[in-house]
Design a protein around this motif. Structure first.
Motif, PDB file in Angstrom:
ATOM      1  N   TRP A  70     -60.059 -26.554  17.123  1.00 44.27           N
ATOM      2  CA  TRP A  70     -60.471 -25.155  16.993  1.00 44.27           C
ATOM      3  C   TRP A  70     -61.315 -25.021  15.741  1.00 44.27           C
ATOM      4  O   TRP A  70     -60.941 -25.513  14.672  1.00 44.27           O
ATOM      5  N   ASP A  71     -62.443 -24.325  15.866  1.00 41.16           N
ATOM      6  CA  ASP A  71     -63.330 -24.108  14.726  1.00 41.16           C
ATOM      7  C   ASP A  71     -63.332 -22.631  14.350  1.00 41.16           C
ATOM      8  O   ASP A  71     -63.534 -21.763  15.198  1.00 41.16           O
ATOM      9  N   TYR A  72     -63.109 -22.400  13.065  1.00 43.81           N
ATOM     10  CA  TYR A  72     -63.145 -21.044  12.510  1.00 43.81           C
ATOM     11  C   TYR A  72     -64.361 -20.955  11.596  1.00 43.81           C
ATOM     12  O   TYR A  72     -64.415 -21.596  10.556  1.00 43.81           O
ATOM     13  N   VAL A  73     -65.340 -20.182  12.029  1.00 44.93           N
ATOM     14  CA  VAL A  73     -66.588 -20.041  11.280  1.00 44.93           C
ATOM     15  C   VAL A  73     -66.642 -18.623  10.731  1.00 44.93           C
ATOM     16  O   VAL A  73     -66.304 -17.664  11.429  1.00 44.93           O
ATOM     17  N   PHE A  74     -67.075 -18.498   9.489  1.00 41.67           N
ATOM     18  CA  PHE A  74     -67.172 -17.194   8.852  1.00 41.67           C
ATOM     19  C   PHE A  74     -68.526 -17.068   8.171  1.00 41.67           C
ATOM     20  O   PHE A  74     -69.009 -18.007   7.546  1.00 41.67           O
ATOM     21  N   ARG A  75     -69.134 -15.881   8.301  1.00 43.32           N
ATOM     22  CA  ARG A  75     -70.414 -15.610   7.630  1.00 43.32           C
ATOM     23  C   ARG A  75     -70.441 -14.140   7.247  1.00 43.32           C
ATOM     24  O   ARG A  75     -70.159 -13.267   8.068  1.00 43.32           O
ATOM     25  N   VAL A  88     -63.728 -23.800   8.870  1.00 43.52           N
ATOM     26  CA  VAL A  88     -62.441 -24.487   8.869  1.00 43.52           C
ATOM     27  C   VAL A  88     -62.206 -25.007  10.278  1.00 43.52           C
ATOM     28  O   VAL A  88     -62.463 -24.299  11.258  1.00 43.52           O
ATOM     29  N   THR A  89     -61.712 -26.241  10.382  1.00 44.10           N
ATOM     30  CA  THR A  89     -61.439 -26.838  11.680  1.00 44.10           C
ATOM     31  C   THR A  89     -59.976 -27.251  11.740  1.00 44.10           C
ATOM     32  O   THR A  89     -59.476 -27.900  10.819  1.00 44.10           O
ATOM     33  N   ILE A 100     -55.980 -30.037   9.222  1.00 46.05           N
ATOM     34  CA  ILE A 100     -56.824 -28.864   9.028  1.00 46.05           C
ATOM     35  C   ILE A 100     -57.767 -29.198   7.881  1.00 46.05           C
ATOM     36  O   ILE A 100     -57.344 -29.697   6.852  1.00 46.05           O
ATOM     37  N   GLU A 101     -59.050 -28.999   8.118  1.00 45.39           N
ATOM     38  CA  GLU A 101     -60.043 -29.350   7.102  1.00 45.39           C
ATOM     39  C   GLU A 101     -61.156 -28.320   7.094  1.00 45.39           C
ATOM     40  O   GLU A 101     -61.323 -27.566   8.048  1.00 45.39           O
TER      41      GLU A 101
END
Length: 121
Positions: A70-75, A88-89, A100-101
């Motif tokens: 799962w990829d958590y992308v924030f902008r 965060v992946t 988690i990295e």
């Protein structure tokens, strides 16, 4: 977390441009959230997908070819032109979080300062 700031010219021209709002996209993930999950990974029962979703929210990116990632992308693009981004992946095996990295993340307090305009001044 990556940050870019507007140049001097962009700041001067900014006085003559219309009002712009801050635009936030994706999931904000704080240093405390990741620490909570890493602490849970140390317990014998580990951390389930549902617990990760509870802490971090629904992932912005899921890939049918990589169902265990799962990829958590924030902008966040501030009205000043400053851009703040992070990624965060989370990796799973047998429905349990195994790794988690991601980027260096701000704390929740630092994020509040960023959106309030107090950071970088």
């Amino acid at each position: 977390m990556t940050t870019s700031k507007p140049t001097g010219f962009q700041r001067v021209v900014g006085f003559f441009t219309p009002y712009r709002i801050d635009i936030q996209q994706g999931n904000f993930v704080s240093r405390e959230m990741v620490a909570q999950l890493k602490e849970g990974m140390q317990r014998p029962e580990g951390v389930t997908r549902e617990q990760v979703r509870f802490v971090l929210g629904t992932p912005l990116l899921t890939d049918v070819f990589h169902a265990d990632r799962w990829d958590y992308v924030f902008r966040l693009k501030k009205s000043s032109g400053e851009v703040i981004a992070s990624r965060v992946t989370a990796f799973f095996k047998d429905n349990r979080l195994v790794n988690i990295e991601g980027d260096t993340l701000p704390t929740e307090q630092e994020y509040l300062a960023l959106i309030a305009g107090g950071a970088g001044k």
